[in-house]
Scaffold this motif. Structure first.
Motif, PDB file in Angstrom:
ATOM      1  N   THR A 225      -7.806  -0.566   3.610  1.00  0.00           N
ATOM      2  CA  THR A 225      -8.030   0.024   4.923  1.00  0.00           C
ATOM      3  C   THR A 225      -7.566  -0.901   6.026  1.00  0.00           C
ATOM      4  N   THR A 226      -7.359  -0.320   7.182  1.00  0.00           N
ATOM      5  CA  THR A 226      -7.013  -1.043   8.398  1.00  0.00           C
ATOM      6  C   THR A 226      -7.600  -0.235   9.552  1.00  0.00           C
ATOM      7  N   THR A 227      -7.301  -0.600  10.767  1.00  0.00           N
ATOM      8  CA  THR A 227      -7.743   0.183  11.910  1.00  0.00           C
ATOM      9  C   THR A 227      -6.536   0.848  12.550  1.00  0.00           C
ATOM     10  N   LEU A 228      -6.783   1.922  13.238  1.00  0.00           N
ATOM     11  CA  LEU A 228      -5.722   2.738  13.820  1.00  0.00           C
ATOM     12  C   LEU A 228      -4.811   1.944  14.752  1.00  0.00           C
ATOM     13  N   ASN A 229      -5.372   1.021  15.505  1.00  0.00           N
ATOM     14  CA  ASN A 229      -4.564   0.248  16.454  1.00  0.00           C
ATOM     15  C   ASN A 229      -3.552  -0.666  15.760  1.00  0.00           C
ATOM     16  N   GLN A 230      -3.694  -0.901  14.461  1.00  0.00           N
ATOM     17  CA  GLN A 230      -2.786  -1.784  13.738  1.00  0.00           C
ATOM     18  C   GLN A 230      -1.624  -1.038  13.084  1.00  0.00           C
ATOM     19  N   LEU A 231      -1.615   0.287  13.183  1.00  0.00           N
ATOM     20  CA  LEU A 231      -0.516   1.061  12.610  1.00  0.00           C
ATOM     21  C   LEU A 231       0.709   0.999  13.517  1.00  0.00           C
ATOM     22  N   ASN A 232       1.877   1.190  12.915  1.00  0.00           N
ATOM     23  CA  ASN A 232       3.129   1.208  13.665  1.00  0.00           C
ATOM     24  C   ASN A 232       3.547   2.643  13.949  1.00  0.00           C
ATOM     25  N   VAL A 233       4.444   2.799  14.915  1.00  0.00           N
ATOM     26  CA  VAL A 233       4.969   4.118  15.257  1.00  0.00           C
ATOM     27  C   VAL A 233       5.624   4.734  14.023  1.00  0.00           C
ATOM     28  N   GLY A 234       5.311   5.996  13.761  1.00  0.00           N
ATOM     29  CA  GLY A 234       5.871   6.710  12.620  1.00  0.00           C
ATOM     30  C   GLY A 234       4.998   6.671  11.378  1.00  0.00           C
ATOM     31  N   GLU A 235       4.018   5.766  11.332  1.00  0.00           N
ATOM     32  CA  GLU A 235       3.158   5.684  10.147  1.00  0.00           C
ATOM     33  C   GLU A 235       2.115   6.800  10.171  1.00  0.00           C
ATOM     34  N   LYS A 236       1.770   7.252   8.972  1.00  0.00           N
ATOM     35  CA  LYS A 236       0.730   8.259   8.798  1.00  0.00           C
ATOM     36  C   LYS A 236      -0.428   7.634   8.038  1.00  0.00           C
ATOM     37  N   ALA A 237      -1.624   8.172   8.283  1.00  0.00           N
ATOM     38  CA  ALA A 237      -2.816   7.615   7.644  1.00  0.00           C
ATOM     39  C   ALA A 237      -3.889   8.687   7.531  1.00  0.00           C
ATOM     40  N   ILE A 238      -4.923   8.349   6.776  1.00  0.00           N
ATOM     41  CA  ILE A 238      -6.108   9.188   6.612  1.00  0.00           C
ATOM     42  C   ILE A 238      -7.284   8.461   7.259  1.00  0.00           C
ATOM     43  N   VAL A 239      -8.062   9.173   8.057  1.00  0.00           N
ATOM     44  CA  VAL A 239      -9.233   8.582   8.708  1.00  0.00           C
ATOM     45  C   VAL A 239     -10.287   8.278   7.655  1.00  0.00           C
ATOM     46  N   ARG A 240     -10.840   7.076   7.684  1.00  0.00           N
ATOM     47  CA  ARG A 240     -11.908   6.663   6.770  1.00  0.00           C
ATOM     48  C   ARG A 240     -13.259   6.577   7.460  1.00  0.00           C
ATOM     49  N   GLY A 241     -13.269   6.530   8.795  1.00  0.00           N
ATOM     50  CA  GLY A 241     -14.536   6.469   9.516  1.00  0.00           C
ATOM     51  C   GLY A 241     -14.349   5.957  10.925  1.00  0.00           C
TER      52      GLY A 241
ATOM     53  N   VAL B 295     -12.433  12.366  12.112  1.00  0.00           N
ATOM     54  CA  VAL B 295     -13.494  12.374  11.102  1.00  0.00           C
ATOM     55  C   VAL B 295     -12.882  12.041   9.747  1.00  0.00           C
ATOM     56  N   GLU B 296     -13.718  11.571   8.848  1.00  0.00           N
ATOM     57  CA  GLU B 296     -13.248  11.132   7.534  1.00  0.00           C
ATOM     58  C   GLU B 296     -12.440  12.225   6.825  1.00  0.00           C
ATOM     59  N   GLY B 297     -11.293  11.814   6.299  1.00  0.00           N
ATOM     60  CA  GLY B 297     -10.447  12.713   5.542  1.00  0.00           C
ATOM     61  C   GLY B 297      -9.323  13.363   6.330  1.00  0.00           C
ATOM     62  N   GLU B 298      -9.361  13.277   7.667  1.00  0.00           N
ATOM     63  CA  GLU B 298      -8.315  13.894   8.489  1.00  0.00           C
ATOM     64  C   GLU B 298      -7.049  13.042   8.478  1.00  0.00           C
TER      65      GLU B 298
ATOM     66  N   ALA C  55      -8.845   2.876  19.590  1.00  0.00           N
ATOM     67  CA  ALA C  55      -8.148   2.949  18.303  1.00  0.00           C
ATOM     68  C   ALA C  55      -8.722   1.944  17.308  1.00  0.00           C
ATOM     69  N   ALA C  56      -9.239   0.825  17.804  1.00  0.00           N
ATOM     70  CA  ALA C  56      -9.814  -0.201  16.926  1.00  0.00           C
ATOM     71  C   ALA C  56     -11.122   0.264  16.283  1.00  0.00           C
ATOM     72  N   LEU C  57     -11.720   1.318  16.806  1.00  0.00           N
ATOM     73  CA  LEU C  57     -12.959   1.836  16.235  1.00  0.00           C
ATOM     74  C   LEU C  57     -12.708   2.776  15.053  1.00  0.00           C
ATOM     75  N   ILE C  58     -11.456   3.153  14.834  1.00  0.00           N
ATOM     76  CA  ILE C  58     -11.129   4.152  13.821  1.00  0.00           C
ATOM     77  C   ILE C  58     -10.537   3.471  12.592  1.00  0.00           C
ATOM     78  N   GLY C  59     -11.251   3.528  11.486  1.00  0.00           N
ATOM     79  CA  GLY C  59     -10.774   2.968  10.220  1.00  0.00           C
ATOM     80  C   GLY C  59      -9.878   3.974   9.515  1.00  0.00           C
ATOM     81  N   VAL C  60      -8.747   3.503   8.998  1.00  0.00           N
ATOM     82  CA  VAL C  60      -7.786   4.389   8.350  1.00  0.00           C
ATOM     83  C   VAL C  60      -7.245   3.764   7.076  1.00  0.00           C
ATOM     84  N   THR C  61      -6.689   4.620   6.222  1.00  0.00           N
ATOM     85  CA  THR C  61      -5.922   4.181   5.050  1.00  0.00           C
ATOM     86  C   THR C  61      -4.533   4.760   5.218  1.00  0.00           C
ATOM     87  N   LYS C  62      -3.518   3.891   5.187  1.00  0.00           N
ATOM     88  CA  LYS C  62      -2.133   4.348   5.317  1.00  0.00           C
ATOM     89  C   LYS C  62      -1.796   5.263   4.162  1.00  0.00           C
TER      90      LYS C  62
END
Length: 129
Positions: free
Chosen positions: A43-59, A84-87, A118-125
């Motif tokens: 996992t990472t946080t949304l603010n750490q993703l790069n332009v064009g990357e897709k991810a799933i919300v973890r929380g 929300v988780e899974g989006e 964005a730092a509050l949103i946990g994601v999985t690339k």
């Protein structure tokens, strides 16, 4: 005061404000990573993703510091917007100055988020297993 002095003064004020936001961002990101570290997926946080990357919300993490009353409900509002988780989401664009705001598409909606939001949103690339 000359124009250079005024510019220098505002430049220093801006640097101070950015340093404060950056330290708050690090605390919130660590809190989020601690909260969702039980997941077996990287996992990472949304603010750490790069332009064009897709991810799933973890929380979405709860607020770490609750000094200002208008910041108390940001986590709740993010969830209401669909984080929300899974989006699935995608990073569409980042601003030129400091990468803010971050344009995020989730579902059929596009939102502009600030770094600390964005730092509050946990994601999985997507593509990571």
């Amino acid at each position: 005061m000359s124009h250079i002095d005024i510019y220098s003064h505002y430049h220093l004020e801006l640097q101070r404000a950015l340093m404060q936001c950056n330290s708050l961002l690090k605390v919130q990101a660590k809190s989020l990573m601690d909260k969702i570290s039980t997941s077996h997926l990287p996992t990472t946080t949304l603010n750490q993703l790069n332009v064009g990357e897709k991810a799933i919300v973890r929380g979405v993490a709860d607020q770490v510091q609750q000094k200002q009353t208008h910041l108390l409900d940001i986590s709740r509002r993010l969830k209401e917007l669909g984080f929300v988780e899974g989006e699935e989401l995608a990073i569409l664009h980042k601003g030129y100055f400091g990468g803010e705001p971050i344009a995020v598409r989730i579902g059929q909606s596009t939102f502009a988020l600030r770094h600390f939001e964005a730092a509050l949103i946990g994601v999985t690339k997507l593509g990571q297993h």
